[in-house]
Design an enzyme around this catalytic site. Structure first.
Site, PDB file in Angstrom:
ATOM      1  N   ARG A 121       0.706  -1.351   0.041  1.00 13.88           N
ATOM      2  CA  ARG A 121       0.038  -0.017  -0.051  1.00 13.88           C
ATOM      3  C   ARG A 121       0.937   1.430   0.179  1.00 13.88           C
ATOM      4  O   ARG A 121       0.435   2.047  -0.594  1.00 13.88           O
ATOM      5  CB  ARG A 121      -0.898  -0.026   1.074  1.00 13.88           C
ATOM      6  CG  ARG A 121      -0.339   0.688   2.315  1.00 13.88           C
ATOM      7  CD  ARG A 121      -0.592  -0.055   3.761  1.00 13.88           C
ATOM      8  NE  ARG A 121      -0.289   0.685   4.766  1.00 13.88           N
ATOM      9  CZ  ARG A 121       0.752   0.214   5.557  1.00 13.88           C
ATOM     10  NH1 ARG A 121       1.590  -0.977   5.136  1.00 13.88           N
ATOM     11  NH2 ARG A 121       1.040   0.844   6.697  1.00 13.88           N
TER      12      ARG A 121
ATOM     13  N   SER B  44      -6.836   1.352   6.531  1.00 17.73           N
ATOM     14  CA  SER B  44      -8.179   2.238   6.626  1.00 17.73           C
ATOM     15  C   SER B  44      -9.323   1.569   7.298  1.00 17.73           C
ATOM     16  O   SER B  44      -9.602   0.552   7.097  1.00 17.73           O
ATOM     17  CB  SER B  44      -8.471   2.504   5.150  1.00 17.73           C
ATOM     18  OG  SER B  44      -9.766   3.287   4.910  1.00 17.73           O
ATOM     19  N   ALA B  45      -9.948   2.254   8.076  1.00 26.08           N
ATOM     20  CA  ALA B  45     -11.104   1.596   8.835  1.00 26.08           C
ATOM     21  C   ALA B  45     -12.193   2.626   8.788  1.00 26.08           C
ATOM     22  O   ALA B  45     -12.202   3.886   8.848  1.00 26.08           O
ATOM     23  CB  ALA B  45     -10.657   1.652  10.299  1.00 26.08           C
TER      24      ALA B  45
ATOM     25  N   ARG C  97     -14.207   2.789  13.455  1.00 33.52           N
ATOM     26  CA  ARG C  97     -13.750   3.523  14.248  1.00 33.52           C
ATOM     27  C   ARG C  97     -14.447   3.952  15.661  1.00 33.52           C
ATOM     28  O   ARG C  97     -14.017   4.099  16.877  1.00 33.52           O
ATOM     29  CB  ARG C  97     -13.472   4.950  13.689  1.00 33.52           C
ATOM     30  CG  ARG C  97     -12.519   5.112  12.521  1.00 33.52           C
ATOM     31  CD  ARG C  97     -12.394   6.481  11.839  1.00 33.52           C
ATOM     32  NE  ARG C  97     -12.071   6.278  10.550  1.00 33.52           N
ATOM     33  CZ  ARG C  97     -11.206   7.326   9.585  1.00 33.52           C
ATOM     34  NH1 ARG C  97     -11.305   8.375  10.235  1.00 33.52           N
ATOM     35  NH2 ARG C  97     -10.949   7.155   8.715  1.00 33.52           N
TER      36      ARG C  97
ATOM     37  N   GLU D  64      -6.869  13.196  -2.034  1.00 34.71           N
ATOM     38  CA  GLU D  64      -6.746  14.538  -1.305  1.00 34.71           C
ATOM     39  C   GLU D  64      -6.053  15.526  -2.227  1.00 34.71           C
ATOM     40  O   GLU D  64      -5.194  15.263  -2.874  1.00 34.71           O
ATOM     41  CB  GLU D  64      -5.936  14.451   0.210  1.00 34.71           C
ATOM     42  CG  GLU D  64      -5.879  15.534   0.974  1.00 34.71           C
ATOM     43  CD  GLU D  64      -4.664  15.476   2.073  1.00 34.71           C
ATOM     44  OE1 GLU D  64      -4.232  14.362   2.334  1.00 34.71           O
ATOM     45  OE2 GLU D  64      -4.381  16.442   2.653  1.00 34.71           O
TER      46      GLU D  64
ATOM     47  N   PHE E 250     -10.942   6.474   2.640  1.00 38.56           N
ATOM     48  CA  PHE E 250     -11.009   6.251   1.204  1.00 38.56           C
ATOM     49  C   PHE E 250     -11.059   4.460   0.806  1.00 38.56           C
ATOM     50  O   PHE E 250     -12.046   4.141   0.190  1.00 38.56           O
ATOM     51  CB  PHE E 250      -9.995   6.885   0.535  1.00 38.56           C
ATOM     52  CG  PHE E 250      -9.908   6.715  -0.824  1.00 38.56           C
ATOM     53  CD1 PHE E 250     -10.905   7.224  -1.888  1.00 38.56           C
ATOM     54  CD2 PHE E 250      -8.729   6.310  -1.692  1.00 38.56           C
ATOM     55  CE1 PHE E 250     -11.023   6.881  -3.030  1.00 38.56           C
ATOM     56  CE2 PHE E 250      -8.754   6.335  -3.230  1.00 38.56           C
ATOM     57  CZ  PHE E 250      -9.899   6.615  -3.938  1.00 38.56           C
TER      58      PHE E 250
END
Length: 292
Positions: free
Chosen positions: A57, A132-133, A138, A193, A99
């Site tokens: 990643r 990523s969560a 979260r 972003e 994302f």
DNA sequence: ATCCTCCCCTAC
DNA sequence: TAAGGTAGGGGAGGAT
């Protein structure tokens, strides 16, 4: 038990269960060739280096600029930024919400409203890192950088899904093309972003809601949050407050007061450990910094 | 003073 | 088993 009652209720009204979600995640893993190989040495896999980079990643994120350049090359060169004539600029900071996780959930109703995290790693007590969560995850205290083992302890029902790098590239391109439909004054920051200058194009709230709706539609349901303000730093600080799936505007007149009440750690580069990290012991709040 | 190269550090 | 890479800003310190 309350949990059982909820499961029964969800089945009654036909919503996907946790089992449905785990089954979908299993299918995703089964269809991922990189997980099928399980080859770890150059002897087992002569293409080990290539395999490694394909699965990384960090390599994906780090090489994004080259792919972004192809998008730029396909567009007419941007005109010079028009002067603001002394009026305050309207700068947007656009940031996709969780994302990778939102790309995973998109188009998979079984994963909707479930805690989802993206990582390699098929073992429940392994040290695969979550990159990523989603916001449901979260809520259990799960976040990027956490090992799958700890995440599973916090939320046994967590759905972990493998990376889908091709989808991230395509979705990022959808996001950027949408943005370029609004303005040529775009500065890409990363795969998910960007900054853009909307000076003189209208009211911030109206522009932001149109842009967010357009991104959500074009990407098939991935949400972007937007912070806006007179410069990039203020816009970026606004994005923190806009998330998830929102917009927050900080006008020049409010900027100093808004920023003052934020913790120093909200500023870029002011995160320990680094050279400025000592400041965090002397002051926790931006408003106190001038006194140091 | 200005301009380099290196090197450390951050963010994604 | 898990897949820690990459570009760019800025300070230090030397050469001019």
């Amino acid at each position: 038990m309350a949990g059982d009652t909820r499961e029964v209720h969800q089945r009654d009204i036909g919503e996907p269960s946790n089992d449905d979600a785990q089954r979908v995640a299993n299918e995703m893993r089964n269809q991922e060739p990189l997980l099928a190989m399980k080859l770890r040495t150059t002897h087992e896999d002569p293409e080990f280096m290539s395999t490694f980079f394909k699965a990384s990643r960090l390599h994906f994120i780090g090489t994004w600029k080259a792919r972004y350049q192809e998008i730029l090359d396909s567009l007419p060169p941007p005109p010079a930024l028009p002067p603001s004539h002394g009026c305050e600029r309207l700068v947007f900071h656009i940031d996709m919400d969780c994302f990778f996780a939102s790309v995973a959930v998109r188009g998979r109703p079984e994963l909707a409203n479930r805690p989802v995290a993206v990582c390699w790693g098929t073992s429940n007590n392994g040290s695969a890192e979550i990159s990523s969560a989603n916001y449901e995850a979260r809520g259990f205290g799960i976040g990027a950088g956490m090992f799958i083992r700890e995440a599973r302890q916090r939320c046994p029902a967590l759905v972990t899904v493998p990376y889908e790098f091709d989808k991230y590239s395509a979705t990022a391109e959808d996001m950027y093309r949408t943005l370029f439909d609004f303005t040529p004054h775009v500065q890409g920051v990363s795969v998910d972003e960007a900054y853009a200058d909307f000076t003189g194009m209208g009211e911030a709230g109206d522009l932001a809601s149109k842009l967010r709706a357009a991104i959500k539609e074009r990407t098939g349901g991935c949400c972007a949050s937007i912070g806006s303000g007179p410069n990039r730093l203020i816009a970026r600080l606004g994005t923190k407050r806009a998330k998830p799936d929102g917009h927050w505007h900080i006008a020049q007149a409010q900027a100093a007061a808004c920023v003052a009440e934020l913790p120093v750690s909200d500023l870029p580069v002011c995160h320990p450990p680094n050279d400025l990290h000592g400041l965090l012991y002397k002051s926790s709040w931006i408003v106190d910094l001038p006194a140091i």
